[in-house]
Design a protein around this motif. Structure first.
Motif, short mmCIF file in Angstrom:
data_model
loop_
_atom_site.label_atom_id
_atom_site.label_comp_id
_atom_site.label_asym_id
_atom_site.label_seq_id
_atom_site.Cartn_x
_atom_site.Cartn_y
_atom_site.Cartn_z
N LYS A 105 0.83 -1.21 0.00
CA LYS A 105 0.00 0.00 0.00
C LYS A 105 0.86 1.25 0.00
O LYS A 105 2.03 1.21 0.40
CB LYS A 105 -0.88 0.00 1.26
N ASN A 106 0.26 2.37 -0.39
CA ASN A 106 0.94 3.66 -0.34
C ASN A 106 1.55 3.90 1.03
O ASN A 106 0.90 3.64 2.04
CB ASN A 106 -0.04 4.80 -0.62
N GLY A 107 2.78 4.42 1.05
CA GLY A 107 3.41 4.75 2.32
C GLY A 107 4.32 3.67 2.84
O GLY A 107 4.93 3.81 3.90
N ILE A 108 4.47 2.58 2.09
CA ILE A 108 5.33 1.48 2.51
C ILE A 108 6.80 1.94 2.49
O ILE A 108 7.19 2.73 1.63
CB ILE A 108 5.12 0.26 1.59
N SER A 109 7.58 1.49 3.45
CA SER A 109 9.01 1.85 3.43
C SER A 109 9.83 0.61 3.11
O SER A 109 9.55 -0.48 3.60
CB SER A 109 9.43 2.46 4.75
N GLU B 215 18.08 -0.53 -6.26
CA GLU B 215 17.59 0.82 -6.06
C GLU B 215 16.79 1.30 -7.28
O GLU B 215 15.79 1.99 -7.14
CB GLU B 215 18.82 1.73 -5.90
N ARG C 242 12.32 1.49 -7.90
CA ARG C 242 11.59 2.66 -8.38
C ARG C 242 10.67 2.28 -9.55
O ARG C 242 9.51 2.65 -9.58
CB ARG C 242 12.59 3.74 -8.82
N ASN D 294 6.66 2.58 -9.17
CA ASN D 294 6.06 3.53 -10.11
C ASN D 294 5.02 2.86 -10.99
O ASN D 294 3.93 3.38 -11.20
CB ASN D 294 7.13 4.16 -11.00
N TYR E 23 6.27 5.23 -2.03
CA TYR E 23 7.06 4.45 -1.06
C TYR E 23 8.20 5.30 -0.52
O TYR E 23 8.56 6.32 -1.10
CB TYR E 23 7.61 3.19 -1.73
N THR E 24 8.76 4.89 0.60
CA THR E 24 9.92 5.56 1.17
C THR E 24 11.13 4.64 1.03
O THR E 24 11.18 3.59 1.67
CB THR E 24 9.70 5.82 2.68
N PRO E 25 12.10 5.01 0.20
CA PRO E 25 13.30 4.19 0.12
C PRO E 25 14.24 4.54 1.28
O PRO E 25 14.47 5.71 1.55
CB PRO E 25 13.92 4.61 -1.22
N VAL E 26 14.74 3.54 1.96
CA VAL E 26 15.74 3.79 3.01
C VAL E 26 16.98 3.02 2.58
O VAL E 26 17.04 1.79 2.70
CB VAL E 26 15.25 3.31 4.39
N ALA E 27 17.97 3.76 2.03
CA ALA E 27 19.09 3.09 1.38
C ALA E 27 20.38 3.28 2.16
O ALA E 27 20.80 4.40 2.39
CB ALA E 27 19.25 3.62 -0.05
N ARG F 166 12.42 -0.67 11.05
CA ARG F 166 12.48 0.62 10.37
C ARG F 166 11.73 0.55 9.04
O ARG F 166 11.17 1.53 8.59
CB ARG F 166 13.96 1.01 10.14
N ASP G 5 9.14 -1.72 6.20
CA ASP G 5 8.11 -2.75 6.08
C ASP G 5 8.59 -3.91 5.23
O ASP G 5 8.13 -5.03 5.36
CB ASP G 5 6.85 -2.16 5.47
#
Ligand code: GSH
Lengths: 381, 346
Positions: B151-155, B165, B169, B173, B179-183, B198, B200
């Motif tokens: 769902k929208n907002g997934i990290s 990476e 995207r 897309n 989404y929030t990428p935490v790289a 941190r 999902d």
């Protein structure tokens, strides 16, 4: 005679040029045999990777140049906050170090010894991983300050939603300009006629009243969007709306601040200790109040001792912020010298740009601090 | 009498030195990297910072894994000893610069072969030693069993400087999911951050997910979703510009795969010298001049098989028996329903 003076310099110059030339040629040759090209055209290409946190509009369809800007602003942001907070904390700890109160004094020196002697990277990891694990999941996070949530995924706070923000901003700038000229005027009056205005109060008044007026007659409007819990899956939640401050930024700021403050504290202590007792007594004897003594006599002299080494600490903090890459805070090094370099393979160009950028930031901070130092320095008349 | 013995030995020594010298210069003429490797006495190999099954060091500093075995094979071929390898652990971000700058001579580190990497940045891919694709890992308790539930907002936690990476995207897309990428730069930190909650989901090559899962505080709490969102052909890479070295690495890998095809193992390699099948004989140095073109002797391939084993042995030892990916999937020989197919050594 003249030649004797110039010759060593010329030789040094020649030497530098030769070394530089040698390295360029060498690099050129190596790059040729490996089919690597040199150029900055890649900056215009689509970056095609996303960045977690950005102060400006960004997504992967924009250029590498834009990604560079995002990284740069993130570096400036964490450095700026870090500099402000470490200065405040450093000043408090530095003064506390001189406190006659045994407990305060010892606590301050323990703080300094502790945080100064643990490698910064370890501290960053500690705040990120140890503190992160201790934070609640979004769904369990207690409400703080009535509207914010501190969770493992970050701090969620209400976000301002502006109407006609530009009018507000322009008014704010006008207010600042007026304050500037008012202070100049007040200073002149004081020098010429010895008249003292309540400068601070009047300035504050202008600063508050003018922008406030825009709300009443300028059509400026401010409302707040509040974070709301959203369920992503059975046990997985996040917040929507409001403003999300990533835990990476918080951990990095915390670590940089606590570490750098120890050095600034020592500078402050040294600065104040550097002023002779006689100064204080002499100032008091001509009838200055204790706060005037501090403001007019001690600080101007102490600052001269404090500022130069503290400038160094500001530079260190800025450079240390590049440790961000370890904990996924998208600063210049992570975004540009990391992802962008990897995706484009333009190592030489990107390292060059990154180095030039840090150099420019450092020089800018130095120039500003030198200017400030000169400005507050006691002018010998 | 004694005098002559002495003279004779010195003569033999001289001839040996001269011979060594000439062979060295012959090889050197062909490949600078080969010459440097033989002079140093070890192969300089870039690996991961610890990916069980692919390249991983135990407490004593011994490296194992299918990626490690490629470098060992090259060492066996050019130096005669599979243990003469110096491993340099590299993050995804560091790996290509380490290779192009000459710090290492082979990069064998779960690296995806893509057009831009091959053509643009001074690298040459020599083959594929693991066919893979990108996937997602989630916590079982989330109840998610397919990416269609995202769902929208997934990290999403991942490594910087990877194909991951970019694919991520494209994937989000195309699904229209924000989404929030935490790289992170290092894989250990990705795992730690995901493990802490941190993110999902954790996304990378499915092989990487399977391997990293073994490192989590509680592996059973996580599952890898069935969807594969990209092609990730992983293989060894060399610097562009040394064609002979490139060939040596390519054919060292090919030898391992072809050896499996012909049933040659580390145990039976020596006895295969007398095989009826000329192709088998070629693979163990008993027929043809298979090493000359590289500036190597004729038993270079025999040494690979004897010391490192064939691809199947390497896979079993490192990936199957360790429980990471017991099923070979596409990484099975073409003769057995997989897609491993290498050109013939002849
Ligand atoms: N195959 C991808 C991803 C490779 C990659 O670096 N994956 C990470 C995540 S599993 C990894 O292997 N890390 C291991 C390490 O850094 O030691 C690529 O070539 O870009």
């Amino acid at each position: 005679m003249k030649l004797k003076k110039i010759l060593p310099q010329l030789l040094t110059l020649l030497f530098i040029v030769l070394i530089f030339g040698f390295f360029t040629m060498n690099a050129q040759e190596n790059m040729d045999t490996r089919g690597i090209e040199f150029g900055f055209g890649f900056l215009k290409q689509e970056a095609s990777f996303d960045i977690q946190f950005s102060l400006i509009d960004y997504d992967g369809s924009m250029s590498y140049a834009r990604a560079y800007l995002v990284g740069l602003l993130n570096t400036l942001l964490v450095s700026f906050i870090g500099i402000i907070l470490s200065t405040l904390l450093g000043a408090v700890i530095g003064v506390a170090r001189l406190s006659p109160n045994y407990l305060i004094n010892k606590t301050a020196s323990f703080y300094i010894e502790f945080f100064r002697n643990i490698p910064l990277l370890l501290q960053i990891f500690f705040w990120y991983f140890a503190a992160l694990r201790a934070l609640p999941m979004p769904e369990d996070a207690p409400l703080i300050f009535g509207s914010s949530f501190m969770t493992i995924k970050g701090l969620y706070t209400p976000a301002p939603v502006w109407n006609n923000f530009d009018i507000f901003l322009i008014t704010l700038i006008i207010a600042l300009v007026i304050i500037f000229f008012f202070n100049k005027f007040a200073k002149k009056k004081q020098e010429e006629e010895g008249k003292q205005y309540p400068k601070f109060l009047i300035s504050l008044g202008i600063f508050v009243i003018l922008p406030a007026l825009t709300f009443i007659i300028g059509g400026v409007d401010l409302s707040w969007s509040f974070p709301e819990l959203k369920q992503l899956a059975l046990t997985s939640f996040t917040y929507e709306g409001g403003m999300g401050i990533p835990p990476e930024l918080i951990a990095l700021t915390l670590a940089l601040t606590l570490y750098t403050a120890t050095f600034i504290a020592e500078n402050v202590r040294a600065g104040i200790q550097g002023i002779g007792k006689g100064q204080k007594e002499a100032a008091a004897s001509i009838g200055l109040t204790p706060s005037q003594v501090l403001k007019l006599v001690i600080m101007p002299q102490a600052l001269r001792i404090i500022i130069p080494p503290t400038t160094n600490q500001y530079l260190n903090l800025t450079k240390n912020s590049s440790l961000a890459a370890a904990i996924a805070y998208p600063d210049l090094v992570l975004v540009f010298a990391g992802t962008a370099m990897m995706q484009t393979g333009r190592a030489i160009e990107i390292v060059g740009i990154t180095m030039a950028t840090y150099l420019t930031i450092s020089l800018a901070i130095s120039l500003f601090m030198n200017w400030y130092n000169k400005r507050i320095a006691i002018k010998e008349k | 009498m004694f005098k002559y013995v002495k003279q004779l030995t010195s003569l033999v020594a001289m001839v040996a030195v001269l011979f060594a010298f000439t062979t060295e210069t012959m090889a050197a003429k062909k490949s600078k990297t080969l010459k440097n490797t033989q002079k140093k006495g070890f192969v300089r190999c870039g690996v991961s910072q610890g990916l069980p099954g692919f390249s991983n060091a135990d407490a004593a500093g011994n490296w194992t894994g299918v990626d490690v075995d490629v470098c060992r094979a090259v060492a066996a071929a050019v130096l005669g000893d599979a243990n003469k390898v110096k491993f340099t652990p590299l993050s995804a971000k560091e790996r290509f610069t380490a290779l192009t700058s000459g710090e290492i001579d082979i990069l064998s580190r779960n690296t995806t072969w893509t057009l831009s990497r091959d053509a643009d940045i001074g690298l040459t891919f020599v083959g594929v030693n693991f066919y893979d694709g990108q996937g997602f890992m989630v916590r079982k308790s989330s109840g998610i069993t397919s990416t269609s539930q995202f769902k929208n907002g997934i990290s999403a936690c991942t490594n910087i400087g990877t194909t991951t990476e970019l694919n991520m995207r494209d994937f989000f897309n195309s699904k229209g999911i924000s989404y929030t990428p935490v790289a992170f730069e290092k894989a250990d930190e990705v795992v730690a951050a995901y493990d802490a909650g941190r993110c999902d989901t954790y996304t990378t090559d499915k092989s990487g997910l399977a391997a990293q899962r073994t490192k989590m505080s509680n592996p059973d709490e996580h599952i890898v979703l069935p969807e594969t969102i990209s092609k990730e052909p992983l293989g060894p890479v060399v610097r562009q510009g040394d064609a002979v070295w490139e060939d040596i690495v390519r054919w060292s890998l090919n030898t391992m795969i072809e050896a499996e095809e012909y049933g040659i193992t580390s145990a039976n390699a020596d006895s295969m010298k007398t095989s009826e099948n000329p192709q088998v004989k070629r693979l163990v140095g008993a027929e043809g001049e298979m090493g000359a073109a590289f500036g190597l002797d004729n038993e270079w391939n025999l040494r690979i098989i004897k010391q490192v084993g064939n691809y199947g042995e390497s896979y079993k030892r490192n990936i199957a028996d360790t429980g990471i990916l017991p099923d070979r999937g596409p990484n099975q020989l073409w003769t057995k329903g997989g897609i491993l197919y290498v050109p013939p050594s002849r």
